[in-house]
Structures are given as C-alpha cells and as structure tokens.
Write a protein that holds these residues in place. Structure first.
Motif, PDB file in Angstrom:
ATOM      1  N   LEU A  22      -3.746   4.788   1.003  1.00 26.24           N
ATOM      2  CA  LEU A  22      -4.606   6.474   1.800  1.00 26.24           C
ATOM      3  C   LEU A  22      -3.232   7.597   1.836  1.00 26.24           C
ATOM      4  O   LEU A  22      -4.167   8.719   1.728  1.00 26.24           O
ATOM      5  CB  LEU A  22      -4.143   5.759   3.874  1.00 26.24           C
ATOM      6  N   SER A  23      -2.088   7.235   1.398  1.00 25.58           N
ATOM      7  CA  SER A  23      -1.804   9.124   1.772  1.00 25.58           C
ATOM      8  C   SER A  23      -1.121   9.311   0.631  1.00 25.58           C
ATOM      9  O   SER A  23      -0.469  10.165   0.055  1.00 25.58           O
ATOM     10  CB  SER A  23      -0.757   9.328   2.634  1.00 25.58           C
ATOM     11  N   GLY A  24      -1.073   7.927  -0.697  1.00 28.67           N
ATOM     12  CA  GLY A  24       0.134   8.151  -1.458  1.00 28.67           C
ATOM     13  C   GLY A  24       1.602   8.381  -1.940  1.00 28.67           C
ATOM     14  O   GLY A  24       2.159   8.213  -2.211  1.00 28.67           O
ATOM     15  N   GLU A  25       2.300   8.186  -0.173  1.00 30.00           N
ATOM     16  CA  GLU A  25       3.271   7.873  -0.405  1.00 30.00           C
ATOM     17  C   GLU A  25       3.845   6.862  -0.828  1.00 30.00           C
ATOM     18  O   GLU A  25       3.738   5.828  -0.175  1.00 30.00           O
ATOM     19  CB  GLU A  25       3.246   8.200   1.570  1.00 30.00           C
ATOM     20  N   LEU A  26       5.573   6.600  -0.758  1.00 23.25           N
ATOM     21  CA  LEU A  26       6.527   5.775  -1.280  1.00 23.25           C
ATOM     22  C   LEU A  26       6.641   5.519   0.140  1.00 23.25           C
ATOM     23  O   LEU A  26       7.144   5.833   0.916  1.00 23.25           O
ATOM     24  CB  LEU A  26       7.576   6.317  -2.295  1.00 23.25           C
ATOM     25  N   ILE A  27       6.165   4.169   0.528  1.00 27.64           N
ATOM     26  CA  ILE A  27       6.799   3.107   1.881  1.00 27.64           C
ATOM     27  C   ILE A  27       7.694   2.563   1.718  1.00 27.64           C
ATOM     28  O   ILE A  27       8.591   2.773   2.295  1.00 27.64           O
ATOM     29  CB  ILE A  27       5.474   2.099   1.851  1.00 27.64           C
ATOM     30  N   GLY A  28       8.241   2.369   0.825  1.00 25.19           N
ATOM     31  CA  GLY A  28       9.728   1.264   0.386  1.00 25.19           C
ATOM     32  C   GLY A  28       9.717   0.863  -0.799  1.00 25.19           C
ATOM     33  O   GLY A  28       9.112   0.361  -1.608  1.00 25.19           O
ATOM     34  N   THR A  29      10.573   0.286  -1.449  1.00 21.71           N
ATOM     35  CA  THR A  29      11.859  -0.562  -2.432  1.00 21.71           C
ATOM     36  C   THR A  29      11.715  -1.138  -1.879  1.00 21.71           C
ATOM     37  O   THR A  29      12.609  -2.030  -0.977  1.00 21.71           O
ATOM     38  CB  THR A  29      11.654   0.203  -3.569  1.00 21.71           C
ATOM     39  N   ALA A  30      12.419  -2.702  -3.200  1.00 23.65           N
ATOM     40  CA  ALA A  30      12.862  -4.000  -2.620  1.00 23.65           C
ATOM     41  C   ALA A  30      13.137  -4.283  -4.299  1.00 23.65           C
ATOM     42  O   ALA A  30      12.557  -3.993  -5.001  1.00 23.65           O
ATOM     43  CB  ALA A  30      11.809  -4.804  -2.608  1.00 23.65           C
ATOM     44  N   LEU A  31      14.213  -4.832  -4.399  1.00 25.00           N
ATOM     45  CA  LEU A  31      15.095  -4.880  -5.601  1.00 25.00           C
ATOM     46  C   LEU A  31      15.048  -7.157  -5.821  1.00 25.00           C
ATOM     47  O   LEU A  31      15.412  -7.266  -4.042  1.00 25.00           O
ATOM     48  CB  LEU A  31      16.846  -4.339  -5.897  1.00 25.00           C
ATOM     49  N   PRO A  32      14.795  -7.102  -6.681  1.00 24.94           N
ATOM     50  CA  PRO A  32      15.190  -9.004  -6.930  1.00 24.94           C
ATOM     51  C   PRO A  32      16.130  -9.862  -6.535  1.00 24.94           C
ATOM     52  O   PRO A  32      17.484  -8.588  -6.546  1.00 24.94           O
ATOM     53  CB  PRO A  32      14.614  -9.633  -8.255  1.00 24.94           C
ATOM     54  N   PRO A  33      16.629 -10.926  -6.250  1.00 20.93           N
ATOM     55  CA  PRO A  33      17.809 -11.498  -5.577  1.00 20.93           C
ATOM     56  C   PRO A  33      18.614 -11.608  -7.789  1.00 20.93           C
ATOM     57  O   PRO A  33      17.773 -11.877  -8.387  1.00 20.93           O
ATOM     58  CB  PRO A  33      17.147 -13.020  -5.777  1.00 20.93           C
ATOM     59  N   GLU A  34      20.247 -11.746  -6.601  1.00 22.53           N
ATOM     60  CA  GLU A  34      20.619 -11.524  -8.071  1.00 22.53           C
ATOM     61  C   GLU A  34      20.472 -12.847  -9.012  1.00 22.53           C
ATOM     62  O   GLU A  34      20.313 -13.698  -8.948  1.00 22.53           O
ATOM     63  CB  GLU A  34      22.194 -11.732  -8.468  1.00 22.53           C
ATOM     64  N   GLY A  35      20.836 -12.777 -10.168  1.00 26.00           N
ATOM     65  CA  GLY A  35      19.679 -14.322 -11.201  1.00 26.00           C
ATOM     66  C   GLY A  35      18.486 -13.520 -11.849  1.00 26.00           C
ATOM     67  O   GLY A  35      18.125 -15.005 -12.269  1.00 26.00           O
ATOM     68  N   THR A  36      17.805 -12.909 -10.744  1.00 23.09           N
ATOM     69  CA  THR A  36      16.203 -13.315 -11.272  1.00 23.09           C
ATOM     70  C   THR A  36      16.316 -12.254 -12.938  1.00 23.09           C
ATOM     71  O   THR A  36      15.369 -13.259 -13.532  1.00 23.09           O
ATOM     72  CB  THR A  36      15.121 -12.398 -10.785  1.00 23.09           C
ATOM     73  N   GLY A  37      16.879 -11.713 -13.122  1.00 22.77           N
ATOM     74  CA  GLY A  37      16.645 -11.253 -14.315  1.00 22.77           C
ATOM     75  C   GLY A  37      15.558 -10.228 -14.612  1.00 22.77           C
ATOM     76  O   GLY A  37      14.913 -10.301 -13.728  1.00 22.77           O
ATOM     77  N   PRO A  38      15.890  -9.594 -15.514  1.00 16.19           N
ATOM     78  CA  PRO A  38      14.767  -8.159 -15.947  1.00 16.19           C
ATOM     79  C   PRO A  38      13.309  -8.705 -15.368  1.00 16.19           C
ATOM     80  O   PRO A  38      12.734 -10.099 -15.949  1.00 16.19           O
ATOM     81  CB  PRO A  38      14.399  -7.707 -16.858  1.00 16.19           C
ATOM     82  N   LEU A  39      12.385  -8.231 -14.447  1.00 18.32           N
ATOM     83  CA  LEU A  39      11.124  -9.042 -14.113  1.00 18.32           C
ATOM     84  C   LEU A  39      10.153  -7.955 -15.061  1.00 18.32           C
ATOM     85  O   LEU A  39      10.295  -7.514 -15.992  1.00 18.32           O
ATOM     86  CB  LEU A  39      11.075  -8.184 -12.730  1.00 18.32           C
ATOM     87  N   LEU A  40       8.974  -9.408 -15.397  1.00 17.52           N
ATOM     88  CA  LEU A  40       7.772  -8.551 -16.880  1.00 17.52           C
ATOM     89  C   LEU A  40       6.667  -8.618 -15.978  1.00 17.52           C
ATOM     90  O   LEU A  40       6.034  -9.004 -16.393  1.00 17.52           O
ATOM     91  CB  LEU A  40       8.307 -10.370 -17.878  1.00 17.52           C
ATOM     92  N   GLY A  41       5.996  -9.503 -14.884  1.00 18.60           N
ATOM     93  CA  GLY A  41       4.830  -9.143 -14.548  1.00 18.60           C
ATOM     94  C   GLY A  41       4.280  -9.416 -13.127  1.00 18.60           C
ATOM     95  O   GLY A  41       5.884 -10.402 -12.339  1.00 18.60           O
ATOM     96  N   LEU A  42       3.546  -9.341 -12.197  1.00 22.13           N
ATOM     97  CA  LEU A  42       2.888  -9.984 -11.118  1.00 22.13           C
ATOM     98  C   LEU A  42       1.642 -10.307 -10.973  1.00 22.13           C
ATOM     99  O   LEU A  42       0.596  -9.507 -12.057  1.00 22.13           O
ATOM    100  CB  LEU A  42       3.567  -9.066 -10.387  1.00 22.13           C
ATOM    101  N   VAL A  43       1.128 -10.843 -10.017  1.00 20.55           N
ATOM    102  CA  VAL A  43      -0.579 -11.434 -10.146  1.00 20.55           C
ATOM    103  C   VAL A  43      -0.624 -11.885  -8.609  1.00 20.55           C
ATOM    104  O   VAL A  43       0.247 -12.401  -8.042  1.00 20.55           O
ATOM    105  CB  VAL A  43      -0.551 -12.364 -11.397  1.00 20.55           C
ATOM    106  N   ARG A  44      -1.583 -10.993  -8.367  1.00 15.57           N
ATOM    107  CA  ARG A  44      -1.909 -10.880  -6.704  1.00 15.57           C
ATOM    108  C   ARG A  44      -3.141 -12.482  -7.145  1.00 15.57           C
ATOM    109  O   ARG A  44      -4.017 -12.518  -7.847  1.00 15.57           O
ATOM    110  CB  ARG A  44      -2.626 -10.218  -6.232  1.00 15.57           C
ATOM    111  N   GLU A  45      -2.413 -13.143  -6.019  1.00 15.77           N
ATOM    112  CA  GLU A  45      -3.328 -14.542  -5.852  1.00 15.77           C
ATOM    113  C   GLU A  45      -5.104 -14.022  -5.169  1.00 15.77           C
ATOM    114  O   GLU A  45      -4.988 -13.104  -4.126  1.00 15.77           O
ATOM    115  CB  GLU A  45      -3.120 -15.621  -5.111  1.00 15.77           C
ATOM    116  N   ASN A  46      -6.145 -14.922  -5.471  1.00 20.20           N
ATOM    117  CA  ASN A  46      -7.375 -14.644  -4.428  1.00 20.20           C
ATOM    118  C   ASN A  46      -7.280 -15.215  -3.046  1.00 20.20           C
ATOM    119  O   ASN A  46      -6.212 -15.759  -2.960  1.00 20.20           O
ATOM    120  CB  ASN A  46      -8.684 -15.606  -5.242  1.00 20.20           C
ATOM    121  N   ALA A  47      -7.721 -14.333  -2.442  1.00 18.19           N
ATOM    122  CA  ALA A  47      -7.281 -14.880  -1.227  1.00 18.19           C
ATOM    123  C   ALA A  47      -8.300 -16.467  -1.166  1.00 18.19           C
ATOM    124  O   ALA A  47      -7.359 -17.263  -0.403  1.00 18.19           O
ATOM    125  CB  ALA A  47      -7.882 -14.101   0.055  1.00 18.19           C
TER     126      ALA A  47
END
Length: 271
Positions: free
Chosen positions: A136-161
């Motif tokens: 709605l506003s383009g405002e940064l709401i928050g961030t999150a870091l993965p657990p240790e040992g995950t390694g560099p993140l490569l991608g994400l996908v959203r499941e269909n509902a």
C-alpha cells in the motif's frame, strides 16, 4: 512480448529478474485470474493491478502500476539489526554448521534476487535475508535473517492457496490481488518455510495516514479500542478543518462579491 503495450512505461529488467502474480480466489478448484503483479527491475519493484476482458486488441491490461525503489541499505541494516528472525522451517542436517554467517549489516546488501506477493506485502529475497515491503505505502515493514547454517539464500516460491490447503486470497490495498498459500525459501544447505501472520495489523495506520477512514476502521483490532478512537478523532478533526476552510472561503467570496458590487454601483452613480 517483444515490447510493452502502448502507453505502458515498463522499466528496464534486472538480470535474473523475478515475477510473481497475485490471483483472485477462483471457484471449482481453480486458482483464479491474476489480479496483481510484482516484478523485479533494475530500478526497483514494478507492481500494479491486472484487468482482463475489458480491453481492445492493443490496449494494456496493466493499471494502477507504480515503480518503487528498493529499500535503502541503511534502512535494511537497521531493520535486520532490530527485527527478530521471521523465517522458520526445518533445517536439514547438512545445515547445522554456519561457516562465515553474514552480519546484519552485510546480509541484505545488493539488489534482491527474487520476490513474492502476499496479501498485503511484497517479500524481497536477498542472499542473506528477507525484507517485507508494504504494497500500500511502499514502506519497509521489517526484515528477517535465516537460521545459522542455512547458507546463502538462492530463491523463494509462493505456493498457490489451493495447493497449500490453507491461506486466504483477497484484496491488497487497491488492486484486490492477494497471495495465498505458504512461502518457501531455499538456500545452499536448507529449505525454509516463511510464516506470514497478522500482516494486516498496521494497515489501519496506513489507511489513516491516507485519510481513508472507513478502510482504517475496517482494519482496527477489536481487542484494541484505542485504534478506533484514533481513527474517529482524526476523522472529526479532518471534518472540522474541512468545514472551517469551507466557511472561510464562503465568507471571503461573499465579502469580495459585496465589495465588488458596491464599487460598481458607486462608480455608476458618480459617472
């Protein structure tokens, strides 16, 4: 598509770009027609609404589109330093060690590598974490870091509902194309599930800042009456100021018209 439709200013694409579509709920086990989109470009997130069936042969199906820049690195660093980890999931046995885990100041640097639309937010994936931006506003709401040992993140996908078996699809601000289902993130050593919950808890404030009082009231929490009180107070103040300005303009025009007519009569009587 070789070129955008006439009148559609598309920004230049980003190498390794990502596109996600928000769909309206469908019937009879169908996912529904895409109603919103988000696209990673070289200059930011290009997002908007989609409308099919009401165009001519060369008319664009994109409307209410907007190019919003990526969150500033300083904002991402502050967000990752204070926000708790919002990424949860089962980490494989190969991901239990964490050699060279990035610090919060460097985890979210560089352009994002993928995105996903939720009902009210755009999730931006970086190699070292995840950022949530309000649709709605383009405002940064928050961030999150993965657990240790995950390694560099490569991608994400959203499941269909529908395939997720849960989650609601619906409006996101003005376009009505939300994202349902779960969101999965994978790294070099793990696959994680993103938990998206209570993402509408700040929507009442965003609508209030936009002076959309009815929409703000619809997002107020029943458990916190102070939210509704703030909306009602702001609405009363806005109406009072509007009426005051209207009366002031009316009196000004009345006095100006009276003086103008008086001067015309005076000049006419003394000619």
């Amino acid at each position: 598509m070789e070129s955008p439709p006439p009148g559609t200013p598309w920004p230049p694409p980003l190498r390794g770009s990502s596109l996600d579509l928000g769909r309206k709920p469908g019937g009879a086990g169908c996912a529904g027609t895409p109603a919103a989109f988000g696209w990673l470009t070289a200059k930011g997130v290009y997002a908007g609404s989609l409308l099919f069936g009401a165009q001519g042969p060369r008319d664009s199906c994109v409307y209410n589109s907007e190019l919003r820049p990526y969150p500033a690195p300083a904002d991402l660093a502050r967000g990752s330093a204070v926000a708790p980890s919002g990424i949860g999931g089962s980490v494989s046995t190969a991901a239990q060690s964490s050699p060279g885990a990035p610090s919060p100041d460097t985890a979210l640097r560089g352009p994002p590598i993928a995105l996903a639309l939720t009902e009210l937010h755009v999730l931006l994936l970086y190699s070292g974490g995840l950022a949530a931006v309000s649709r709605l506003s383009g405002e940064l709401i928050g961030t999150a870091l993965p657990p240790e040992g995950t390694g560099p993140l490569l991608g994400l996908v959203r499941e269909n509902a529908l395939s997720a078996g849960a989650g609601r699809s619906g409006g996101a601000g003005k376009d009505g194309g939300g994202g349902g289902g779960g969101v999965w993130v994978w790294g070099s050593r793990a696959v994680l599930r993103v938990r998206v919950s209570r993402e509408d808890r700040h929507m009442w404030r965003l609508h209030l800042e936009a002076r959309e009082f009815e929409a703000a009231l619809s997002y107020c929490s029943p458990a916190d009456p102070r939210q509704r009180n703030r909306v009602f107070t702001a609405q009363v103040v806005y109406i009072y100021i509007y009426i005051y300005i209207y009366i002031y303009i009316y009196i000004y025009i009345y006095i100006y018209t009276y003086m103008y007519m008086y001067m015309c009569v005076y000049i006419y009587m003394h000619l």
